[in-house]
Scaffold this active site. Structure first.
Site, PDB file in Angstrom:
ATOM      1  N   ASN A 172     -71.683  35.142 -96.352  1.00 18.42           N
ATOM      2  CA  ASN A 172     -71.196  36.263 -95.868  1.00 18.42           C
ATOM      3  C   ASN A 172     -70.384  35.914 -94.565  1.00 18.42           C
ATOM      4  OD1 ASN A 172     -70.846  38.937 -95.519  1.00 18.42           O
ATOM      5  ND2 ASN A 172     -72.463  39.156 -93.941  1.00 18.42           N
ATOM      6  N   HIS A 221     -69.377  37.848 -90.930  1.00 23.13           N
ATOM      7  CA  HIS A 221     -69.596  39.003 -90.016  1.00 23.13           C
ATOM      8  C   HIS A 221     -68.740  39.019 -89.017  1.00 23.13           C
ATOM      9  CE1 HIS A 221     -72.176  42.249 -88.586  1.00 23.13           C
ATOM     10  NE2 HIS A 221     -72.210  41.529 -87.503  1.00 23.13           N
ATOM     11  N   ASP A 279     -77.518  40.264 -91.790  1.00 22.43           N
ATOM     12  CA  ASP A 279     -76.688  39.474 -90.710  1.00 22.43           C
ATOM     13  C   ASP A 279     -77.605  38.257 -89.909  1.00 22.43           C
ATOM     14  OD1 ASP A 279     -74.611  41.219 -91.407  1.00 22.43           O
ATOM     15  OD2 ASP A 279     -74.968  42.442 -89.871  1.00 22.43           O
TER      16      ASP A 279
HETATM   17  C1  GRF Z   1     -64.470  41.942 -92.382  1.00 16.05           C
HETATM   18  O1  GRF Z   1     -64.399  42.446 -91.068  1.00 16.05           O
HETATM   19  C2  GRF Z   1     -65.646  41.355 -92.558  1.00 16.05           C
HETATM   20  O2  GRF Z   1     -66.097  40.438 -91.716  1.00 16.05           O
HETATM   21  C3  GRF Z   1     -66.828  42.498 -92.790  1.00 16.05           C
HETATM   22  O3  GRF Z   1     -66.135  43.360 -93.587  1.00 16.05           O
HETATM   23  C4  GRF Z   1     -64.858  43.400 -93.288  1.00 16.05           C
HETATM   24  C5  GRF Z   1     -64.045  43.254 -94.688  1.00 16.05           C
HETATM   25  O4  GRF Z   1     -62.716  43.286 -94.446  1.00 16.05           O
HETATM   26  N1  GRF Z   1     -67.915  41.929 -93.414  1.00 16.05           N
HETATM   27  P1  GRF Z   1     -61.824  42.831 -95.829  1.00 16.05           P
HETATM   28  O5  GRF Z   1     -62.299  43.624 -96.975  1.00 16.05           O
HETATM   29  O6  GRF Z   1     -62.087  41.626 -96.274  1.00 16.05           O
HETATM   30  O7  GRF Z   1     -60.358  43.254 -95.536  1.00 16.05           O
END
Ligand code: GRF
Length: 230
Positions: free
Chosen positions: A118, A120, A156
């Site tokens: 993931n 974050h 997370d």
């Molecule tokens: C990103 O900021 C990611 O870190 C978080 O959700 C957001 C997703 O943005 N988990 P995208 O869909 O990749 O534009």
């Protein structure tokens, strides 16, 4: 003598990318693959929202996409099981959560143990959960960053693979900071971290992260100011 079939010896590692929203991280992964920077193939993009703009990005790139919406399921576990079954059918080497906005059941996490990652938008362990940009600004932090981590059942909280950060500007708002973090950090960091996994330099087993054959005590933290686009 049996001749190897050209290109069949080392097929590119298979990714399933799981999204809910805009798909900017997905876009960065697609670009890294297309430019030859990342040796991978996206087998499937899967979303829990049919209106996720990222699905359009996936379709435009000619990727196989599927949407499974939770409203068709009575229980969260049943939904997670359906998602898990569809992901497993794509035989992923890596399951890449890229803005997937649902809390995962333990059974789902265990099903893909060691291959579920993931991104974050914070320097974990700081600012788990939502509204990370607002919290960075209200605490007066001078730097903000993102983390790529293995996923464990706790939100997370999985072991870190890589982090990178940029300076917070005096006039940043949550929106400007979020946009810069995406463009200057997330879209670079995720392909780089996936590159570590695909190259085999980073692995997760026995509950710890190994980098270059050693237990990783501190994950690499890059300063991305110097390559910022703004
Ligand atoms: C990103 O900021 C990611 O870190 C978080 O959700 C957001 C997703 O943005 N988990 P995208 O869909 O990749 O534009």
């Amino acid at each position: 003598m049996i001749m190897p079939i050209e290109g069949a010896e080392n097929p590119a590692p298979r990714l399933v990318v799981v999204i809910s929203g805009r798909g900017r991280n997905l876009q960065a992964i697609i670009q890294a693959i297309e430019s030859g920077d990342l040796n991978a193939q996206i087998e499937l993009v899967i979303s829990n929202r049919s209106d996720a703009p990222g699905m359009q990005i996936a379709r435009m790139a000619g990727l196989n996409c599927v949407c499974i919406e939770p409203k068709g399921f009575k229980r969260r576990d049943d939904f997670d099981r359906a998602m898990g079954a569809r992901i497993a059918a794509a035989r992923p080497d890596w399951v890449v959560l890229a803005g997937y906005m649902r809390i995962l059941s333990s059974a789902f996490v265990q099903r893909f143990d060691g291959k579920l990652v993931n991104i974050h938008p914070s320097l974990l362990p700081r600012y788990k959960g939502l509204n990370t940009h607002e919290r960075v600004l209200s605490n007066g932090d001078t730097r903000h960053g993102a983390s790529v981590h293995f996923v464990t059942p706790d939100l997370d909280d999985g072991p870190l693979i890589r982090q990178a950060s940029i300076a917070v500007a005096d006039d940043d708002t949550p929106e400007t900071l979020a946009d810069r973090l995406m463009a200057d950090v997330e879209q670079r960091l995720y392909p780089a971290a996936l590159g570590d996994l695909i190259a085999g330099t980073v692995r997760f087993y026995d509950g710890v992260v190994w980098r270059d054959g050693q237990i990783q005590e501190h994950c690499p933290h890059d300063d991305y100011d110097s390559i910022a686009t703004t």
